[in-house]
Enzyme design. Structure first.
Site, PDB file in Angstrom:
ATOM      1  N   ASN A   1    -139.776 -46.522  42.183  1.00 12.53           N
ATOM      2  CA  ASN A   1    -139.238 -47.697  42.882  1.00 12.53           C
ATOM      3  C   ASN A   1    -138.841 -47.441  44.334  1.00 12.53           C
ATOM      4  OD1 ASN A   1    -137.393 -50.226  43.033  1.00 12.53           O
ATOM      5  ND2 ASN A   1    -135.984 -48.492  43.304  1.00 12.53           N
TER       6      ASN A   1
ATOM      7  N   TYR B   1    -146.686 -52.993  55.125  1.00 16.81           N
ATOM      8  CA  TYR B   1    -145.892 -53.103  53.893  1.00 16.81           C
ATOM      9  C   TYR B   1    -146.720 -53.794  52.807  1.00 16.81           C
ATOM     10  CZ  TYR B   1    -141.880 -54.223  50.848  1.00 16.81           C
ATOM     11  OH  TYR B   1    -141.012 -54.315  49.783  1.00 16.81           O
TER      12      TYR B   1
ATOM     13  N   LYS C   1    -148.008 -52.370  49.098  1.00 22.56           N
ATOM     14  CA  LYS C   1    -147.620 -52.994  47.833  1.00 22.56           C
ATOM     15  C   LYS C   1    -148.841 -53.530  47.056  1.00 22.56           C
ATOM     16  CE  LYS C   1    -143.201 -52.138  48.191  1.00 22.56           C
ATOM     17  NZ  LYS C   1    -142.567 -51.141  47.283  1.00 22.56           N
TER      18      LYS C   1
ATOM     19  N   THR D   1    -130.101 -56.685  48.443  1.00 20.77           N
ATOM     20  CA  THR D   1    -129.901 -55.227  48.446  1.00 20.77           C
ATOM     21  C   THR D   1    -129.658 -54.791  49.890  1.00 20.77           C
ATOM     22  OG1 THR D   1    -132.201 -54.665  48.916  1.00 20.77           O
ATOM     23  CG2 THR D   1    -131.634 -54.981  46.586  1.00 20.77           C
TER      24      THR D   1
END
Ligand code: NAD
Length: 255
Positions: A94, A160, A164, A195
């Site tokens: 993760n 990014y 992914k 987060t």
């Protein structure tokens, strides 16, 4: 989910990015469900704090400092898990980093290299070390963190997104390699989750938060625990027929 299927009693979970956000919430959730937890992160202080929180409610955990983009570090972390607990049943790969919002031509090559190493190559390195340990003891489960940016494009997020989408592709191919041998591999694709990474993305301002929440049909950010719940389900016997799935948990963002 039956209580048996949800229980990780006697099992060992390996969680990367366990110092913060989704990783910390999932490490705590595994421990609450009875697993012994290898909490893995580059942030030595943060990962020790996660282990302390687990110990507070009587859970078992070991802190392993590791840069997931380093083959040597990843091998050492998996070895450390086996030394600490004797087995590895459930891995949650993760750890990840965000990209500064910018169009593709403005991304530096070294920034792109680092994103690819931390977000994508790490998943390869982790699975490569984890799978043999699982096969040696009859099987296991792996969940890799992709993103809504692994199933849809987002402006300013080209590298990014590439990492992914790569996690989703690697997950599906590796799932086919190892499903016949008893290792179930899936991915999780979170939407906008509250987060520290999201705080950096929004500049930790009300205006920044409002801008991202506007993308969420559900009208709010997700909580890290809502991702942890899905990861535990994918890691449990309750999802025993789920293989190579990229599970979107995103409040409807990519619908
Ligand atoms: P976070 O920044 O709160 O936590 C990430 C953790 O990864 C940190 O503890 C950090 O120290 C660790 N880490 C970073 N680089 C590392 C490295 N090289 N080696 C080991 N550990 C490293 O972020 P988060 O929001 O909890 O994100 C977790 C994962 O979820 C990431 O892969 C992220 O891309 C993905 N994700 C997050 C969101 C969101 O909205 N927060 C959405 C989709 C996907």
């Amino acid at each position: 989910m039956t209580s048996d299927a949800a229980s990780f009693s006697g099992k060992v979970a390996f969680v990367t990015g366990a110092s913060s956000g989704i990783g910390r919430a999932t490490a705590l959730a595994f421990a609450r469900a009875g697993a012994s937890v290898a909490a893995v992160d580059i942030d030595e202080v943060g990962v020790a704090e996660t282990v302390r929180e687990i110990a507070e409610f009587g859970g078992a955990a070991v802190a392993l400092t590791c840069d997931v983009s380093s083959e040597g570090d990843v091998k050492a972390a998996v070895k450390g898990t086996i030394e600490a607990f004797g087995r590895l049943d459930a891995a949650f790969n993760n750890a990840g980093i965000e990209q500064p919002v910018a169009p593709l031509a403005e991304i530096g090559a070294s920034d792109a290299d680092r994103l690819i190493a931390v977000n994508l190559k790490s998943v390869f390195l982790c699975m490569q070390s984890q799978v043999p340990e699982m096969l040696a003891r009859g099987g296991g489960t792996i969940v890799n963190t992709a993103s809504g940016a692994g199933v849809a494009g987002f402006a300013g997020q080209s590298i990014y997104c590439a990492t992914k989408f790569g996690v989703v592709g690697m997950t599906k191919a590796a799932a086919l390699d190892y499903a016949p041998l008893g290792v179930r591999i899936n991915a999780i694709c979170p939407g906008i989750v509250q987060t520290p990474m999201m705080d950096r993305f929004t500049g930790d301002t009300d205006e920044g938060r409002a801008r991202v929440v506007a993308q969420e049909p559900i009208g709010r950010m997700g909580a890290p625990g809502e991702i942890a719940d899905a990861v535990l389900w994918l890691s449990s016997d309750a999802s025993s027929f789920v293989v190579g799935h990229a599970m979107v948990v995103d409040g409807g963002q990519t619908v």
